[in-house]
Design an enzyme around this catalytic site. Sequence first.
Site: not given
Ligand code: MG
Length: 327
Positions: A143, A255
């Site tokens: 991240k 997703k």
């Molecule tokens: Mg992402």
Amino acid sequence: MTYGFQFRPYRRRFLRSLTTNHGKWDIREGIILCLTDESGKVSWGEIAPISWFGSETLEQALDFCRQLPEKITNEIIFSIPDELPACQFGFESACGSEFFSMPYALCPMPHAQSFSALLPAGEAALNQWETLWKQGYRTFKWKIGVDAIADELEIFELLIHTLPASTKLRLDANGGLSYEEANLWLWTCDNLKANPELAVEIEFIEQPLPVEQFQQMLELSKSYETAIALDESVATLGQLAACYQQGWRGIFVIKPGIAGSPSRLRKFCQQHQIDTVFSSVFETAIARQAALQLAAELSRNNRAIGFGIDHFFEQEETWFQSLWNDL
Ligand code: MG
């Protein structure tokens, strides 16, 4: 087809909280669905919304479940509105699922090598990758956009030169970069990639800018060698189709748990042959099984899928039994 319908809300605490540009996440909440068909066959589904990512809220999903009758039909399932994408996924995959008993028993995880493992944000990544590497992971996600860019670039350089050859690295900004920062990251990655000595592959930068800045991301994707993957921008099937229509030909992160109707998603991916990376919404084995099945069908370009999440939760089997032991 008519199904008897029951549901149970659940809460699961992450073993360690998850840090992204959206903030900290400690508890995963969702809903387990149980359908029983006319012959008595039981099948399972799961609603695992992430409202800050673009799906309905848990409350909206619960309200939807509460207003349903005890017996539901395919007509009800296939007419769930697009405003409830996680519900569309949960119900549709439940009526298509082939779980006859406890779902985890039929859900062997494929080899770690097909998965991308999430590294902790910041410096902790430097100490964590090795454990994951030993477990078999070869693609890592880190991240960015969490700390100051100067610090992150420094850690990134260290990471790139520490990771073993043939590792793939993905950088996920969760829309947290400014336009200038995105340029700096892409420029840095392009420079590193230009070095033939570099043994690590920088696979892509994920969602560098906020969803509203689609045109800028489209422009960046044409200006740099380093690929860009859209994630938050394409949370639901409707958004995905809109980005495709506006010319996006980079990577799409899908997703399935919040994308909406799996049958319509399948149709879209097959029709347009888009470059996809499938990813988890930190669901349990129930939604994961359905999502992995879609990923296996629709993944192209040999990209690892983002379900490397085993180390985020306690043991699944005990958890599931405790949730459902009153049934
Ligand atoms: Mg992402």
